[in-house]
Design an enzyme around this catalytic site. Structure first.
Site, PDB file in Angstrom:
ATOM      1  CD  GLU A 287       4.130  -1.697  19.778  1.00 21.06           C
ATOM      2  OE1 GLU A 287       3.715  -0.626  19.913  1.00 21.06           O
ATOM      3  OE2 GLU A 287       4.469  -2.180  18.667  1.00 21.06           O
TER       4      GLU A 287
ATOM      5  NE  ARG B 163      -0.809  -1.034  14.860  1.00 23.36           N
ATOM      6  CZ  ARG B 163      -0.401  -0.105  14.328  1.00 23.36           C
ATOM      7  NH1 ARG B 163       0.858   0.155  13.950  1.00 23.36           N
ATOM      8  NH2 ARG B 163      -1.138   1.255  14.199  1.00 23.36           N
TER       9      ARG B 163
ATOM     10  CG  HIS C  35       5.012   1.690  17.222  1.00 20.59           C
ATOM     11  ND1 HIS C  35       3.717   0.776  17.666  1.00 20.59           N
ATOM     12  CD2 HIS C  35       4.694   2.332  16.436  1.00 20.59           C
ATOM     13  CE1 HIS C  35       2.986   1.204  16.840  1.00 20.59           C
ATOM     14  NE2 HIS C  35       3.552   1.858  15.787  1.00 20.59           N
TER      15      HIS C  35
ATOM     16  N   GLY D  25       1.061  -1.296  -0.121  1.00 24.60           N
ATOM     17  CA  GLY D  25      -0.233   0.085   0.029  1.00 24.60           C
ATOM     18  C   GLY D  25       0.840   1.154   0.063  1.00 24.60           C
ATOM     19  NE  ARG D  26      -1.981   5.151   3.297  1.00 32.30           N
ATOM     20  CZ  ARG D  26      -3.422   4.734   3.498  1.00 32.30           C
ATOM     21  NH1 ARG D  26      -4.235   5.218   2.431  1.00 32.30           N
ATOM     22  NH2 ARG D  26      -3.727   4.174   4.371  1.00 32.30           N
ATOM     23  CB  ILE D  27       3.963   2.231   4.565  1.00 29.76           C
ATOM     24  CG1 ILE D  27       3.336   3.327   5.189  1.00 29.76           C
ATOM     25  CG2 ILE D  27       5.468   2.043   5.180  1.00 29.76           C
ATOM     26  CD1 ILE D  27       2.904   3.118   6.898  1.00 29.76           C
TER      27      ILE D  27
ATOM     28  CB  THR E 208       7.812  -0.766   9.983  1.00 32.66           C
ATOM     29  OG1 THR E 208       7.545  -0.987   8.561  1.00 32.66           O
ATOM     30  CG2 THR E 208       9.201  -0.720  10.113  1.00 32.66           C
TER      31      THR E 208
END
Ligand code: NAP
Ligand code: GLV
Ligand code: GLV
Length: 308
Positions: A255, A226, A274, A155-157, A224
């Site tokens: 986390e 989840r 994170h 997708g975007r990342i 990066t």
């Protein structure tokens, strides 16, 4: 006038726009997130909520918040929110896409380079006196140029990481539901596997023991996305027994990861707290998008960036 609960102090001055629009703003000012009871009490009195990825927004919490009509997550992921339960109550849910894409892609690439070239080990050796002379065969890592990067979730990342990889002379393959190659093939081919899928019931533990076993023993995993996308027990085992060469994580489950978590005893592992979107400009831009979402919803309009 609406009452807006904001669960942490945010960088920048986007929140001022809520007050300027006549809304009453209740900001949780403590240095740590509101405990469950406080989150529930403050949300119960709010018409709108601006929350963090650390705030679990479940159906019980929504049930206790009869006035709530808008939730703006200060994140692009929305896995901390029961979006279906919110929709069933006609509560709009918004996220912050796009503005954190490059910052997060940079962290993914920083992790990729750091694990491949053993930066944390080298840095530690300088500080602890272990570095005594330049050595022909000390701290040898893996070439990034010429290697194959497998992007899971383009997708975007994922796309922004692919652009960086091309600049570094890598070959890029990818797997998404709507395009790319099958996941098994990607895992077998890639020298580096980088995860960029959202956490959903479908992607939870997508990278399990079987997936790790498909990877090459010289390959690295970068996460990066989840923590829940990876079966962490299986990852720890794969690092201990050399099933893969290393892993570099910006996200874990849970986390924060407790310092005595067994994962941290695994070799060839980098873990960050994170930091994907953690730049001054990005965090300010995320605040602007979250406030845009709330102002639209409180004005009876669709949010510009709804959760999908
Ligand atoms: P995005 O543009 O929605 O991209 C996610 C991609 O994943 C989509 O293109 C989708 O493609 C693919 N996908 C979804 N489900 C899949 C599945 N079951 N199997 C394979 N591919 C799947 O989202 P983004 O903005 O790139 O963000 C991605 C995630 O990164 C977020 O959800 C968030 O969890 C994480 N994130 C982390 C940080 C950080 O600080 N570390 C910062 C920002 C975001 P198809 O529909 O074709 O499958
Ligand atoms: C960060 O992890 C985000 O989803 O924005
Ligand atoms: C290394 O520093 C080199 O000059 O090869």
């Amino acid at each position: 006038m609406a009452r807006v609960f904001i669960t942490r102090r945010l960088p920048g001055d986007a929140v001022d726009r809520l007050a300027a629009a006549g809304h009453e703003v209740d900001v949780w000012r403590e240095p740590s997130p509101p405990p469950a009871e406080a989150l529930r009490e403050h949300t119960a009195q709010a018409d709108a909520l601006l929350c963090m990825l650390t705030d679990p927004i479940d159906s019980d919490l929504l049930e206790a918040a009869p006035r709530l009509r808008a939730i703006a997550n200060y994140a692009v992921g929305s896995d901390n929110i029961d979006v279906d339960a919110a929709r069933a109550r006609r509560i709009a849910v918004g996220v912050t896409p796009g503005v954190l894409t490059d910052a997060t892609a940079d962290i993914a690439f920083a992790l990729l380079l750091a694990i491949a070239r053993r930066l944390p080990e080298g840095e530690a050796a300088v500080r602890n006196g272990e570095w005594t002379t330049w050595e022909p065969d000390w701290l040898l890592g893996r070439d990034v140029h010429g290697a194959t990067l497998g992007i899971v979730g383009r997708g975007r990342i994922g796309d922004a990481v692919a652009r960086r990889a091309e600049g570094f002379g890598m070959t890029v393959v990818h797997h998404s539901r709507s395009s790319g190659i099958p996941l098994d093939k990607l895992l077998e081919e890639a020298d580096f596997v980088s995860l960029h899928v959202p956490l959903t019931p479908e992607t939870r533990h997508l990278i399990d023991a079987a997936a790790l076993a498909r990877m090459q023993p010289t390959a690295y995993l970068v996460n990066t996305a989840r923590g829940g996308v990876v079966d962490q027990d299986a990852l720890a085992a794969a690092l201990h027994d050399g099933t893969i060469a290393g892993a570099a994580l910006d996200v874990t489950d849970p986390e924060p990861l407790p310092p005595d978590d067994p994962l941290l005893a695994a070799p060839n592992l980098i873990v960050l707290p994170h930091l994907g979107s953690a730049t001054h400009d990005t965090r300010r831009a995320m605040a602007e998008l979250a406030v845009d979402n709330l102002l639209a919803a409180l004005d009876g309009k669709p949010m510009p960036n709804p959760a999908s």
